[in-house]
Design a protein around this motif. Sequence first.
Motif, PDB file in Angstrom:
ATOM      1  N   LEU A   2       4.120 -37.863  57.077  1.00 30.86           N
ATOM      2  CA  LEU A   2       5.446 -37.444  57.521  1.00 30.86           C
ATOM      3  C   LEU A   2       5.718 -35.985  57.151  1.00 30.86           C
ATOM      4  O   LEU A   2       6.325 -35.247  57.925  1.00 30.86           O
ATOM      5  CB  LEU A   2       6.515 -38.351  56.920  1.00 30.86           C
ATOM      6  CG  LEU A   2       7.947 -38.076  57.354  1.00 30.86           C
ATOM      7  CD1 LEU A   2       8.090 -38.251  58.855  1.00 30.86           C
ATOM      8  CD2 LEU A   2       8.897 -38.983  56.624  1.00 30.86           C
ATOM      9  N   ARG A   3       5.222 -35.570  55.996  1.00 27.71           N
ATOM     10  CA  ARG A   3       5.432 -34.196  55.562  1.00 27.71           C
ATOM     11  C   ARG A   3       4.728 -33.219  56.511  1.00 27.71           C
ATOM     12  O   ARG A   3       5.292 -32.189  56.877  1.00 27.71           O
ATOM     13  CB  ARG A   3       4.911 -34.026  54.141  1.00 27.71           C
ATOM     14  CG  ARG A   3       5.128 -32.649  53.615  1.00 27.71           C
ATOM     15  CD  ARG A   3       4.774 -32.489  52.171  1.00 27.71           C
ATOM     16  NE  ARG A   3       3.690 -33.351  51.749  1.00 27.71           N
ATOM     17  CZ  ARG A   3       3.127 -33.328  50.569  1.00 27.71           C
ATOM     18  NH1 ARG A   3       3.547 -32.474  49.673  1.00 27.71           N
ATOM     19  NH2 ARG A   3       2.153 -34.138  50.256  1.00 27.71           N
ATOM     20  N   TRP A   4       3.492 -33.513  56.928  1.00 30.03           N
ATOM     21  CA  TRP A   4       2.777 -32.646  57.858  1.00 30.03           C
ATOM     22  C   TRP A   4       3.452 -32.615  59.218  1.00 30.03           C
ATOM     23  O   TRP A   4       3.516 -31.576  59.880  1.00 30.03           O
ATOM     24  CB  TRP A   4       1.321 -33.085  58.011  1.00 30.03           C
ATOM     25  CG  TRP A   4       0.504 -32.636  56.854  1.00 30.03           C
ATOM     26  CD1 TRP A   4       0.012 -33.413  55.856  1.00 30.03           C
ATOM     27  CD2 TRP A   4       0.127 -31.301  56.549  1.00 30.03           C
ATOM     28  NE1 TRP A   4      -0.668 -32.651  54.962  1.00 30.03           N
ATOM     29  CE2 TRP A   4      -0.610 -31.346  55.358  1.00 30.03           C
ATOM     30  CE3 TRP A   4       0.335 -30.080  57.161  1.00 30.03           C
ATOM     31  CZ2 TRP A   4      -1.142 -30.208  54.781  1.00 30.03           C
ATOM     32  CZ3 TRP A   4      -0.190 -28.946  56.578  1.00 30.03           C
ATOM     33  CH2 TRP A   4      -0.927 -29.019  55.403  1.00 30.03           C
ATOM     34  N   LEU A   6       6.623 -32.948  59.755  1.00 27.37           N
ATOM     35  CA  LEU A   6       7.806 -32.118  59.575  1.00 27.37           C
ATOM     36  C   LEU A   6       7.438 -30.636  59.546  1.00 27.37           C
ATOM     37  O   LEU A   6       8.120 -29.803  60.168  1.00 27.37           O
ATOM     38  CB  LEU A   6       8.535 -32.511  58.294  1.00 27.37           C
ATOM     39  CG  LEU A   6       9.833 -31.790  57.998  1.00 27.37           C
ATOM     40  CD1 LEU A   6      10.850 -32.053  59.103  1.00 27.37           C
ATOM     41  CD2 LEU A   6      10.375 -32.224  56.665  1.00 27.37           C
ATOM     42  N   VAL A   7       6.347 -30.290  58.863  1.00 25.17           N
ATOM     43  CA  VAL A   7       5.920 -28.892  58.797  1.00 25.17           C
ATOM     44  C   VAL A   7       5.535 -28.380  60.176  1.00 25.17           C
ATOM     45  O   VAL A   7       5.927 -27.284  60.582  1.00 25.17           O
ATOM     46  CB  VAL A   7       4.745 -28.736  57.799  1.00 25.17           C
ATOM     47  CG1 VAL A   7       4.080 -27.382  57.942  1.00 25.17           C
ATOM     48  CG2 VAL A   7       5.220 -28.941  56.381  1.00 25.17           C
TER      49      VAL A   7
END
Length: 64
Positions: A2-4, A6-7
Amino acid sequence: MLRWFLVVFLALMFISWLSPMLRRIGFGKLPGDLRFRWRGREWDIPLASTLLLSFVASLIAKFI
């Protein structure tokens, strides 16, 4: 994961926000950038501009 996501999403938003400003100063109009009309729509493929921006980004990342 999820972090990737978002980035990548934020990077694409940032690039789309900067695109008109970069076009005014000449990016997207370099030799090697392709622009053509097909089926009534303008298509841009900024090959040279992408290479130049990635080179600048790698230099900035190297010195930070």
